[in-house]
Write an enzyme that holds these catalytic residues in place. Structure first.
Site, PDB file in Angstrom:
ATOM      1  N   ARG A 108       0.824  -1.197   0.000  1.00 42.61           N
ATOM      2  CA  ARG A 108       0.000   0.000   0.000  1.00 42.61           C
ATOM      3  C   ARG A 108       0.860   1.249   0.000  1.00 42.61           C
ATOM      4  O   ARG A 108       1.935   1.269   0.597  1.00 42.61           O
ATOM      5  CB  ARG A 108      -0.906   0.013   1.232  1.00 42.61           C
ATOM      6  CG  ARG A 108      -1.801  -1.211   1.305  1.00 42.61           C
ATOM      7  CD  ARG A 108      -2.622  -1.235   2.550  1.00 42.61           C
ATOM      8  NE  ARG A 108      -1.809  -1.079   3.732  1.00 42.61           N
ATOM      9  CZ  ARG A 108      -2.305  -0.762   4.918  1.00 42.61           C
ATOM     10  NH1 ARG A 108      -3.595  -0.565   5.062  1.00 42.61           N
ATOM     11  NH2 ARG A 108      -1.520  -0.658   5.966  1.00 42.61           N
ATOM     12  N   SER A 176       7.766  -5.265   6.706  1.00 44.30           N
ATOM     13  CA  SER A 176       7.439  -6.169   7.809  1.00 44.30           C
ATOM     14  C   SER A 176       8.114  -7.531   7.697  1.00 44.30           C
ATOM     15  O   SER A 176       7.452  -8.571   7.555  1.00 44.30           O
ATOM     16  CB  SER A 176       5.934  -6.317   7.918  1.00 44.30           C
ATOM     17  OG  SER A 176       5.380  -5.044   8.026  1.00 44.30           O
ATOM     18  N   ASP A 229       5.607  -3.328  10.657  1.00 38.74           N
ATOM     19  CA  ASP A 229       4.173  -3.013  10.755  1.00 38.74           C
ATOM     20  C   ASP A 229       3.699  -2.876  12.208  1.00 38.74           C
ATOM     21  O   ASP A 229       2.839  -2.049  12.514  1.00 38.74           O
ATOM     22  CB  ASP A 229       3.302  -4.034   9.999  1.00 38.74           C
ATOM     23  CG  ASP A 229       3.597  -5.474  10.343  1.00 38.74           C
ATOM     24  OD1 ASP A 229       4.498  -5.706  11.174  1.00 38.74           O
ATOM     25  OD2 ASP A 229       2.937  -6.362   9.785  1.00 38.74           O
TER      26      ASP A 229
HETATM   27 MG    MG Z   1      -0.500  -5.967   7.344  1.00 39.75          MG
END
Ligand code: MG
Ligand code: ADP
Length: 509
Positions: A108, A176, A229
């Site tokens: 994203r 992450s 994250d």
């Molecule tokens: Mg996630």
């Protein structure tokens, strides 16, 4: 009756007996095969048992491992990584910041506008994109070029002339995977997880690779923060609620981070932070303890995985794996009994039963379990499954999910125990004094991830186990707060707090 008549009568009786015996025999063998399927479920249930006593052992083991991981490098399976995030914003900051969230099959791009009005995020815009499968195992250059070009497109679409005129943009990069952080904005990839495998990035500085790809595309952007994250989620959680002390993600993978006192990080003696604290990225997916209720299905799943003996906790808890544990149990049932008819070859295909499918079966509330029948038929190619066998399948989903949720709860309480917020040091350590009175401190844990946010049974089991472990007195003061989009927005917040030295930041502890 003549001899022939007697012979006929005897013959008929014998035939009738044989038929009756065959019918009874079939019934008995049917009952036996049903029983064998039930035994598979019963054994699973026993193997997954996570009653509160055992959960408390897991809590203790988590706290002990946290200590060990902070004491020395390699001292525990918990890496307890330093993040160099030692303070958060106080809500008075203004400006536009960007974030990039990479950590699963989707990534994203976000733009976050801070209004300078205590904890108000003016607006944020998100664009989601799937990572093409081949890039997950390709080269670092291919992956980052794809990301940089997506970022470039996002920026070029900005209609606002004020935004378009911004020269150098500040970016928070949520990456992450386990990273050995070298500063708040740089770090080296230790290893891949969650199905990614790009060998030429392991050991390299992730931010540098992204910045190179961005400058190749002519994009003037600086990585002001490189975070995990969980850290992003904690940053956003803390921005909204100052009692937030930890963050947990339960999605495709699982991980947690929390605020630690700098002097408790023994492996980095002399570590000085302005706030006296630092966020620690636990990488708790790799937690291991002999108290974890492990079954033969877990052992097999681990052995068949690309990373055996790694991420054992994650393999019992997270969305990447739950469906596959259920598939393995159904396969065993199918091999040991004929309740599913002939063994479907689909049952031997790893990961064919994705977790959202398992969830759909678990949540099927139609009286004839239509969704269960549909998934068994369409996905696993097992047609015409009788209702009572469908019920068996739902039970399998329930056992696997319940164990996952309860273990995650034990992990969270383990963190609270480490920082004295679980009430176990006599209730006193969780109390604060206000005048002559003392009250139990409010403790908030930010939580994100598809498994917790979209799977109500998982959420209920987790909350129930938290209450059981913490007990009546403490549990109302521990709040799990869903912090949506925290992993992305939070990265922009950390970028904001590291972009300009003049920004005020609050003390952590
Ligand atoms: Mg996630
Ligand atoms: P990620 O962890 O990949 O960043 P999410 O937090 O959105 O992404 O979690 C996605 C994971 O959540 C998927 O891998 C899947 O296992 C699980 N999931 C997705 N949809 C559902 C659902 N409806 N119910 C339960 N779990 C889901």
């Amino acid at each position: 009756m003549g001899k022939v008549g007697v012979g006929l009568a005897v013959g008929c009786a014998a035939a009738a007996c044989l038929i009756a015996a065959a019918v009874v025999g079939r019934r008995v063998s049917k009952r036996r095969t049903w029983r064998r399927a039930v035994v598979v479920l019963e054994e699973l249930d026993q193997g997954c048992a996570a009653e509160v006593g055992r959960l408390r052992q897991v809590v203790d083991a988590m706290a002990v491992e946290m200590h060990a991981g902070l004491a020395s490098e390699g001292g525990s399976k918990l890496k307890m990584l330093l993040t160099f995030v030692d303070s958060f914003l106080n809500g008075s900051e203004k400006g536009t910041y960007y974030a990039l969230d990479l950590g699963s099959t989707n990534f994203r791009v976000l733009r976050v506008q801070l209004g300078g009005n205590s904890s108000a995020i003016l607006e944020h815009e998100v664009e989601r994109k799937p990572i093409p499968q081949h890039l997950m195992t390709s080269t670092s250059e291919d992956l980052f070029d794809f990301i940089a070009s997506s970022l470039n497109e996002f920026v070029e679409k900005e209609g606002d002339p004020e935004l378009s005129s911004v020269k150098r943009r500040e970016l928070g990069f949520t990456f992450s995977f386990p990273v050995k952080q070298t500063s708040v904005s740089s770090g080296i990839l230790i290893k891949w997880t969650k199905g990614f495998s790009i060998e030429n990035l392991v050991g390299k500085d992730v931010s540098e690779c992204l910045e190179q790809a961005m400058s190749k595309r002519g994009l003037d952007m600086r990585v002001a923060a490189l975070v995990n994250d969980t850290v992003g989620t904690l940053a956003l959680g803390h921005y909204h609620d100052e009692d937030t002390v930890a963050a947990v993600i339960i999605g495709t993978g699982t991980n947690a981070c929390y605020l630690e006192r700098a002097d408790a990080i023994i492996k980095s003696q002399g570590l000085l932070t302005t706030s006296g604290g630092m966020v620690i990225n636990m990488e708790w997916g790799n937690f291991w303890s002999t108290h974890l209720p492990r079954t033969s299905y877990d052992v097999d799943l681990d052995a068949d995985s690309p990373n055996p003996n790694d991420q054992s906790f994650e393999k019992m808890i997270s969305g990447m794996y739950l469906g596959d544990i259920v598939r393995r149990v159904i396969l065993r049932m199918s091999q040991e009994s004929d309740v599913f008819g002939p063994v479907s070859s689909r049952l031997s295909e790893p990961f064919i039963l994705r977790t959202p499918l398992m969830v759909a079966m678990h949540e099927d509330d139609s009286p004839d379990l239509r969704e269960v029948a549909r998934i068994l038929n369409d996905v696993l190619e097992i047609p015409d499954v009788p209702l009572k066998v469908r019920k068996l399948v739902v039970n399998v989903c329930d056992v696997v999910t319940r164990r996952a949720a309860r273990l995650a709860a034990a992990g969270i309480v383990g963190i609270l125990k480490k920082i004295g917020r679980d009430g176990s040091g006599g209730i006193t350590s969780a109390r604060i004094k206000t005048g002559s009175q003392s009250k139990i401190r409010r403790t908030v844990v930010a939580i994100e991830g598809g498994l917790y946010t979209s799977y109500s049974m998982f959420r209920e089991y987790l909350n129930e186990a938290m209450a059981e472990i913490l007990g009546e007195e403490v549990s109302p003061h521990v709040i799990l707060k869903v912090t949506e989009d925290g992993s992305g927005i939070g990265a922009a917040l950390v970028a904001a707090s590291n972009s300009s030295p003049s920004v005020d930041s609050v003390q952590l502890l």
